[in-house]
Enzyme design. Structure first.
Site, PDB file in Angstrom:
ATOM      1  N   SER A   1     -10.050  -0.861   6.776  1.00  0.00           N
ATOM      2  CA  SER A   1      -9.420  -0.708   5.460  1.00  0.00           C
ATOM      3  C   SER A   1      -8.658  -1.894   4.915  1.00  0.00           C
ATOM      4  CB  SER A   1      -8.486   0.499   5.469  1.00  0.00           C
ATOM      5  OG  SER A   1      -9.249   1.666   5.281  1.00  0.00           O
TER       6      SER A   1
ATOM      7  N   LYS B   1       0.855  -1.187   0.000  1.00  0.00           N
ATOM      8  CA  LYS B   1       0.000   0.000   0.000  1.00  0.00           C
ATOM      9  C   LYS B   1       0.898   1.246   0.000  1.00  0.00           C
ATOM     10  CE  LYS B   1      -3.863   1.987   2.645  1.00  0.00           C
ATOM     11  NZ  LYS B   1      -4.785   1.783   3.792  1.00  0.00           N
TER      12      LYS B   1
ATOM     13  N   SER C   1      -9.765   1.672   2.611  1.00  0.00           N
ATOM     14  CA  SER C   1      -8.860   2.435   1.787  1.00  0.00           C
ATOM     15  C   SER C   1      -7.814   1.610   1.038  1.00  0.00           C
ATOM     16  CB  SER C   1      -8.151   3.482   2.646  1.00  0.00           C
ATOM     17  OG  SER C   1      -7.368   2.847   3.648  1.00  0.00           O
TER      18      SER C   1
HETATM   19  N1  GLN Z   1     -13.254   3.903   5.929  1.00  0.00           N
HETATM   20  C1  GLN Z   1     -12.760   4.319   7.205  1.00  0.00           C
HETATM   21  C2  GLN Z   1     -12.377   5.779   7.147  1.00  0.00           C
HETATM   22  O1  GLN Z   1     -12.653   6.365   6.183  1.00  0.00           O
HETATM   23  C3  GLN Z   1     -11.597   3.456   7.623  1.00  0.00           C
HETATM   24  C4  GLN Z   1     -10.349   3.763   6.905  1.00  0.00           C
HETATM   25  C5  GLN Z   1      -9.192   2.918   7.326  1.00  0.00           C
HETATM   26  O2  GLN Z   1      -9.343   1.868   7.943  1.00  0.00           O
HETATM   27  N2  GLN Z   1      -8.015   3.407   6.996  1.00  0.00           N
HETATM   28  O3  GLN Z   1     -11.825   6.316   8.041  1.00  0.00           O
END
Ligand code: GLN
Length: 487
Positions: A178, A79, A154
């Site tokens: 995410s 990532k 994400s």
């Molecule tokens: N979708 C969640 C957010 O927008 C979690 C994101 C994540 O786990 N990095 O914060």
């Protein structure tokens, strides 16, 4: 023989060790696959073709010298929020475009020391804030099962890359879901380890008390192998645990006789859960019963507050963490004459809309007069959420639940409605608030798109969590399907 890009990590390991294939061949096959399908999938921000070939040659030398480790010679995608010295790390933000870190993240270093092969850096929502990769400053990654669908987020690039056979395994980060949510949307395995199991050093921080790095793979066994390589204490991360790292692969079994699995009463029939998701999860619980597990209804009273408390805690921490991006030390820098004006313009033009929204929410929650009402209160509720889990784990060995309320939604569907986007994480966020391990695994299809269940375990209960996931995977065989749109 199976195509090289269809191999699991475990199978590739055997072929590499038996000298039936070389790491260079394996790397070339994956780079070729990236060249063929990534135009459609767009999983990668940076493809590391030259680095991959050099690393693969080093891996072959290590294998020849009898120094192979589980990840030696295995194509891995990272990532683009994990720092690497040999490729840019952008966090999918204009603010960090072109930034090359002077050091490797600890997980990256561990993989490098194991002679893994990096094929590239994957797309994400900007600074990991989102559930679809649509918040990337560069482009949206497509779901390999339906190119008009989001891959989740994400870590959507990392999940799409593994689902589309562009890498055998990959790494993502999970602050509120995410890893598990995109793994679910892309029909693969994704695991968030216990908070503290994996060092966060060199992970660009979003919400430091929640962030955790973890593996994506096409099987639970592969995820276990990668987890073993990246876990363990690190003096560079004070929150990393000194506990020994067990042999996660050895913990996998298929017999669940006597294992107690909690099913969360409040989440059954929860509003917003698609019928196809509900049906696939219920069928999975039946399979668990057939495997000898005892299903036990449990209550997580406070879990319904996990999402609202997360949206105080995570933005608060993000607003502090993102203060360092001021255009002076790294990345984009707009010289507007005086210092304050330069800060304002760099941050104003460098950050995207969602990142700005989080910074504003977080700054508000931390400001004088509101700190006690919001931040401190959220911390207290977080303790209550954790206690609910502690009580549940006195009665059960692990918990099974849907990963997400829906299958992958269409690109563009939720971009104008942040609340609808935030709801994608309703079942994943509680584990982050409590710091617990969770693994998402495929459990069927709804309208030709993958459905996923997650197994949650007690703190540092990665072994039982993996075992419960593995037993279902072997019994169900869902992991053997491959996405037709990129076949
Ligand atoms: N979708 C969640 C957010 O927008 C979690 C994101 C994540 O786990 N990095 O914060």
């Amino acid at each position: 023989m199976t195509e090289l890009t269809d191999l699991t990590l475990a199978a590739a390991r055997d072929l590499l060790d038996g000298r039936e294939i070389s790491a260079v061949e394996l790397a070339d096959a994956h780079l070729e696959r990236i060249a063929t399908v990534d135009e459609k999938v767009q999983a990668f921000i940076t493809v590391m073709a030259d680095q991959a070939r050099t690393m693969a040659a080093d891996a072959d030398a290590a294998i020849a010298a009898g120094e192979a480790q589980p990840l030696t010679g295995i194509p891995v995608a990272l990532k683009d929020i994990l720092c690497t010295v040999d490729a840019p790390t952008t966090a999918a933000s204009k603010l960090l475009e072109g930034f090359v870190s002077p050091y490797d993240a600890t997980v990256v270093k561990r993989l490098r020391d194991a002679r893994a092969v990096f094929v590239g850096k994957t797309n994400t929502d900007e600074f990991a804030m989102g559930s679809s990769t649509e918040n990337s400053a560069f482009f949206t990654t497509k779901n390999p099962w339906g190119l008009d669908r989001v891959p989740g987020g994400s870590s959507g690039g990392s999940s799409a890359a593994v689902a589309a056979r562009e890498a055998i395994v990959s790494l993502g980060s999970d602050t509120g879901g995410s890893i598990r949510q995109p793994a679910g949307f892309c029909g693969i395995v994704g695991m968030k380890p216990t908070y503290g199991r994996v060092s966060r050093y060199g992970l660009i921080a979003f919400a430091s008390s929640l962030d955790q790095i973890g593996p994506f793979a096409r099987t639970v066994e592969d995820a276990a192998m990668l987890l073993g390589t990246i876990s363990g204490h690190d003096t560079n991360d004070a929150t990393s645990s000194p506990r020994d790292v067990p042999d996660y692969r050895a913990a996998l079994g298929e017999d669940l006789t006597g294992v107690k699995l909690g099913v969360v009463t409040e989440w059954t029939g929860q509003e917003g859960v698609e019928p196809g998701v509900q049906a696939a999860c219920e069928a999975a619980y039946d399979t668990y019963a057939e495997l000898g597990a005892e299903l036990v209804p449990i209550s997580l009273d406070y879990a319904k507050y996990a999402l609202p408390t997360y949206y105080i805690t995570a933005p608060a921490e993000a607003s502090a963490n993102l203060a360092r991006f001021d255009g002076i030390k790294y990345g984009m820098s707009i010289d507007a004459g005086d210092v304050l004006e330069s800060y304002l313009r760099t941050r104003g033009e460098g950050f995207g809309a969602e990142v700005k929204r989080r910074i504003m929410l977080g700054t508000y929650a931390l400001s004088t007069g509101y700190y006690d009402a919001y931040y401190v209160k959220a911390q207290k509720v977080r303790t209550l959420i954790k206690r609910d889990f502690d009580t549940a784990f006195e009665r059960v060995d692990a918990i099974v639940a849907p990963t997400s309320p829906t299958v992958a939604f269409s690109i563009g569907d939720r971009t104008d409605d942040p609340l609808a986007m935030y709801l994608a994480d309703i079942f994943t966020i509680p584990a982050n608030m409590a710091g617990l391990p969770g693994i998402a695994i495929p459990c069927g299809f709804s309208e030709d798109l993958p459905v996923s269940i997650q197994v949650l375990g007690p703190a540092f209960g990665e072994e039982i969590t993996l075992k419960v996931a593995h037993a279902y995977e072997r019994a169900s065989g869902w992991h053997e399907r491959r996405p037709e749109p990129v076949a």
